[in-house]
Design an enzyme around this catalytic site. Structure first.
Site, PDB file in Angstrom:
ATOM      1  N   LYS A 174     -24.413  -5.121  -8.867  1.00  0.00           N
ATOM      2  CA  LYS A 174     -23.462  -6.231  -9.057  1.00  0.00           C
ATOM      3  C   LYS A 174     -24.136  -7.399  -9.780  1.00  0.00           C
ATOM      4  O   LYS A 174     -23.536  -8.035 -10.653  1.00  0.00           O
ATOM      5  CB  LYS A 174     -22.908  -6.678  -7.696  1.00  0.00           C
ATOM      6  CG  LYS A 174     -21.981  -5.612  -7.105  1.00  0.00           C
ATOM      7  CD  LYS A 174     -21.574  -5.931  -5.702  1.00  0.00           C
ATOM      8  CE  LYS A 174     -20.608  -4.865  -5.194  1.00  0.00           C
ATOM      9  NZ  LYS A 174     -20.423  -4.885  -3.748  1.00  0.00           N
ATOM     10  N   ASP A 233     -26.828  -1.522  -4.378  1.00  0.00           N
ATOM     11  CA  ASP A 233     -25.455  -1.909  -4.710  1.00  0.00           C
ATOM     12  C   ASP A 233     -25.411  -3.393  -5.117  1.00  0.00           C
ATOM     13  O   ASP A 233     -24.730  -3.761  -6.070  1.00  0.00           O
ATOM     14  CB  ASP A 233     -24.554  -1.645  -3.497  1.00  0.00           C
ATOM     15  CG  ASP A 233     -23.114  -1.945  -3.815  1.00  0.00           C
ATOM     16  OD1 ASP A 233     -22.594  -1.361  -4.780  1.00  0.00           O
ATOM     17  OD2 ASP A 233     -22.509  -2.798  -3.129  1.00  0.00           O
ATOM     18  N   VAL A 272      -8.467   2.800  -2.258  1.00  0.00           N
ATOM     19  CA  VAL A 272      -8.053   1.757  -3.204  1.00  0.00           C
ATOM     20  C   VAL A 272      -6.852   2.222  -4.035  1.00  0.00           C
ATOM     21  O   VAL A 272      -5.853   1.498  -4.170  1.00  0.00           O
ATOM     22  CB  VAL A 272      -9.246   1.362  -4.116  1.00  0.00           C
ATOM     23  CG1 VAL A 272      -8.797   0.420  -5.220  1.00  0.00           C
ATOM     24  CG2 VAL A 272     -10.356   0.716  -3.289  1.00  0.00           C
ATOM     25  N   GLY A 321      -7.948   8.545  -9.129  1.00  0.00           N
ATOM     26  CA  GLY A 321      -8.465   8.124  -7.829  1.00  0.00           C
ATOM     27  C   GLY A 321      -7.326   7.642  -6.961  1.00  0.00           C
ATOM     28  O   GLY A 321      -6.724   6.591  -7.240  1.00  0.00           O
TER      29      GLY A 321
HETATM   30  N1  LIG Z   1     -13.104  -0.117  -0.901  1.00  0.00           N
HETATM   31  C1  LIG Z   1     -13.543  -1.299  -1.322  1.00  0.00           C
HETATM   32  O1  LIG Z   1     -13.615  -2.288  -0.588  1.00  0.00           O
HETATM   33  C2  LIG Z   1     -13.958  -1.457  -2.759  1.00  0.00           C
HETATM   34  C3  LIG Z   1     -14.243  -2.748  -3.264  1.00  0.00           C
HETATM   35  C4  LIG Z   1     -14.591  -2.893  -4.616  1.00  0.00           C
HETATM   36  C5  LIG Z   1     -14.679  -1.754  -5.408  1.00  0.00           C
HETATM   37  N2  LIG Z   1     -14.430  -0.516  -4.857  1.00  0.00           N
HETATM   38  C6  LIG Z   1     -14.570   0.645  -5.723  1.00  0.00           C
HETATM   39  O2  LIG Z   1     -13.315   1.317  -5.835  1.00  0.00           O
HETATM   40  C7  LIG Z   1     -13.540   2.686  -6.138  1.00  0.00           C
HETATM   41  C8  LIG Z   1     -12.712   3.555  -5.194  1.00  0.00           C
HETATM   42  O3  LIG Z   1     -13.094   3.312  -3.850  1.00  0.00           O
HETATM   43  P1  LIG Z   1     -12.314   4.029  -2.635  1.00  0.00           P
HETATM   44  O4  LIG Z   1     -12.804   3.359  -1.406  1.00  0.00           O
HETATM   45  O5  LIG Z   1     -10.857   4.112  -2.902  1.00  0.00           O
HETATM   46  O6  LIG Z   1     -12.932   5.518  -2.726  1.00  0.00           O
HETATM   47  P2  LIG Z   1     -12.345   6.848  -2.062  1.00  0.00           P
HETATM   48  O7  LIG Z   1     -11.408   6.530  -0.936  1.00  0.00           O
HETATM   49  O8  LIG Z   1     -13.508   7.734  -1.802  1.00  0.00           O
HETATM   50  O9  LIG Z   1     -11.452   7.506  -3.226  1.00  0.00           O
HETATM   51  C9  LIG Z   1     -12.012   7.989  -4.409  1.00  0.00           C
HETATM   52  C10 LIG Z   1     -10.932   8.728  -5.194  1.00  0.00           C
HETATM   53  O10 LIG Z   1     -11.486   9.075  -6.469  1.00  0.00           O
HETATM   54  C11 LIG Z   1     -11.169  10.447  -6.741  1.00  0.00           C
HETATM   55  N3  LIG Z   1     -12.109  11.010  -7.713  1.00  0.00           N
HETATM   56  C12 LIG Z   1     -13.434  11.288  -7.553  1.00  0.00           C
HETATM   57  N4  LIG Z   1     -13.942  11.808  -8.694  1.00  0.00           N
HETATM   58  C13 LIG Z   1     -12.924  11.856  -9.590  1.00  0.00           C
HETATM   59  C14 LIG Z   1     -12.801  12.297 -10.936  1.00  0.00           C
HETATM   60  N5  LIG Z   1     -13.853  12.795 -11.616  1.00  0.00           N
HETATM   61  N6  LIG Z   1     -11.595  12.218 -11.552  1.00  0.00           N
HETATM   62  C15 LIG Z   1     -10.519  11.731 -10.889  1.00  0.00           C
HETATM   63  N7  LIG Z   1     -10.556  11.299  -9.601  1.00  0.00           N
HETATM   64  C16 LIG Z   1     -11.747  11.362  -8.958  1.00  0.00           C
HETATM   65  C17 LIG Z   1     -11.251  11.087  -5.376  1.00  0.00           C
HETATM   66  O11 LIG Z   1     -10.641  12.365  -5.428  1.00  0.00           O
HETATM   67  P3  LIG Z   1     -11.149  13.605  -4.496  1.00  0.00           P
HETATM   68  O12 LIG Z   1     -10.530  13.321  -3.168  1.00  0.00           O
HETATM   69  O13 LIG Z   1     -10.591  14.794  -5.185  1.00  0.00           O
HETATM   70  O14 LIG Z   1     -12.646  13.557  -4.512  1.00  0.00           O
HETATM   71  C18 LIG Z   1     -10.483  10.046  -4.559  1.00  0.00           C
HETATM   72  O15 LIG Z   1      -9.083  10.204  -4.747  1.00  0.00           O
HETATM   73  C19 LIG Z   1     -15.065   2.903  -6.009  1.00  0.00           C
HETATM   74  O16 LIG Z   1     -15.663   2.846  -7.285  1.00  0.00           O
HETATM   75  C20 LIG Z   1     -15.510   1.713  -5.170  1.00  0.00           C
HETATM   76  O17 LIG Z   1     -16.864   1.346  -5.402  1.00  0.00           O
HETATM   77  C21 LIG Z   1     -14.068  -0.363  -3.585  1.00  0.00           C
END
Ligand SMILES: NC(=O)c1ccc[n+]([C@@H]2O[C@H](COP(=O)([O-])OP(=O)(O)OC[C@H]3O[C@@H](n4cnc5c(N)ncnc54)[C@H](OP(=O)(O)O)[C@@H]3O)[C@@H](O)[C@H]2O)c1
Length: 365
Positions: free
Chosen positions: A222, A218, A15, A11
């Protein structure tokens, strides 16, 4: 000699890419102060991986584009074995259900996991308990502080209280950054509910389909994670979830059709606001009453003067009532969402494991 910790990052979205930035920026200080070298030899998104044995550098995005290649999980494991990389910490910065299926195999390889992804902790209790058995049997670590309240030390605090034998009586809090913003703003400003939703969307606080946020699911996930953390054997279906979507709009399938009916949503929330007294504010909370064994998420009217009533922006807050914090709860409050605080929370989780691995190495020597 410093201990090298190999971070395998899945990912590289908001994040994940912020985590890379933070690791590269703090590595020298961490190396000096804590005797740990953090390397990121593998990064991957859902389709593509990039390997660099001694760890990626600041030009990782270009490298990933040019040298990244389609991969399967076994390619990752084979590469780790071939390069004899030790002290492996898998970081899950995805929201992928599919990726979680690999967790047990990773633990069986002796890898540790740090995850921001809530899925593994909210699947069935059978899975949850069997994952813990796998972790124990393989002497591995699993950290997930960012599952609730991003970088806030909520899970760690609960675990410490619970591990020391403290009886937890009640947990209540605002756990969702988007719903915190929506109700903090709606309570204070003379705006229509749909205008507040639009503002939350423009600030990037909401899911692409706002109904995901409004469903309350959501917050329920939590709350379940916290309940399980203090040893309650609960399922998601045990939580009474109050949806913020009025019943007349619940059956609408397509987002476009829902958006055409926002005036109904406005009417519903304007009617509620008329009944609100001046010294109360709306808050959407998760509440776990340990003594009664109930878990619920609901919209409440909160006194403006309480910790939860004083929330601003998209902040999260949690109140823990327990044996020692009976009248006045222990309160943890601060930014509950955002890539910077979340990545910092992941880095803290990584360092907790790294320090244990370092101590283990010193003891062995
Ligand atoms: N943003 C916040 O404030 C926050 C706070 C707490 C927790 N979180 C958690 O942090 C996590 C990431 O959030 P984000 O905002 O960074 O999401 P994001 O910007 O949508 O990024 C998700 C990443 O995961 C990759 N991915 C998806 N499926 C995958 C797989 N099977 N194997 C490997 N990589 C994969 C995506 O790749 P592709 O581009 O190829 O799809 C992308 O690089 C989530 O679970 C979210 O709930 C976020």
């Amino acid at each position: 000699m410093n201990t090298t910790i190999n971070i395998i990052l899945f990912g590289i979205g908001n994040v994940g890419s912020t985590l890379i930035k933070q690791v590269l920026a703090t590595n020298a200080t961490i190396s000096l102060k804590q005797g740990l070298n953090l390397e990121i030899p593998i990064i991957a998104n859902s389709t593509t991986a990039f390997f660099k044995t001694n760890g990626i550098k600041n030009n990782w995005q270009t490298d990933f584009e040019i040298f990244g290649f389609p991969y399967k999980i076994n390619d990752i494991i084979r590469y780790i074995q071939k390069e004899e990389l030790g002290n492996i910490i898998i970081v899950d910065a995805t929201a992928s259900r599919k990726f979680v299926k690999h967790y047990k195999a990773f633990f069986q390889q002796g890898y540790h996991i740090v995850t921001a992804n809530k899925i593994a902790n909210t699947l069935s209790l059978d899975y949850y308990n069997s994952l813990r058995t796998t972790i124990l049997n393989n002497w591995t670590h699993f950290n997930y502080e960012t599952n609730v309240g991003a970088g806030l030390p909520i899970i760690e605090t609960l675990r410490r209280l619970s591990d020391s034998g403290e009886q937890i009586h009640k947990i209540r809090g605002v756990f969702s950054g988007s719903l915190s913003y929506i109700f903090n703003t709606f309570s204070e400003k003379q705006l229509l509910f749909s205008e507040v939703l639009q503002s939350a969307q423009q600030k990037g606080f909401t899911e692409p389909d706002i109904r995901e946020d409004l469903s309350g699911k959501d917050v329920a996930r939590k709350l379940l994670i916290l309940a399980r953390e203090i040893g309650l054997q609960k399922e998601l279906s045990d939580i009474a979830v109050e949806s913020l979507i009025p019943s007349s709009l619940e059956e609408i399938h397509y987002l476009n059709d829902f958006n055409l009916k926002l005036n109904e949503l406005d009417r519903y929330y304007s009617d509620l606001k008329v009944k609100k007294s001046a010294n109360h504010v709306f808050r959407y909370i998760g509440e776990l009453d340990v003594l009664n064994g109930t878990l619920q998420t609901k919209l409440v009217l909160e006194p403006k003067t309480s910790a939860i009533g004083q929330l601003r922006g998209a902040d999260a807050a949690i109140e823990i009532f327990s044996e020692s914090y009976k009248e006045q709860p222990l309160v943890i409050q601060g930014a509950g969402a955002g890539s910077a605080v979340t990545a910092r929370g992941i880095l803290t989780d990584i360092l907790k494991i790294a320090k244990q691995l370092n101590t283990f190495k010193l003891v062995e020597a």
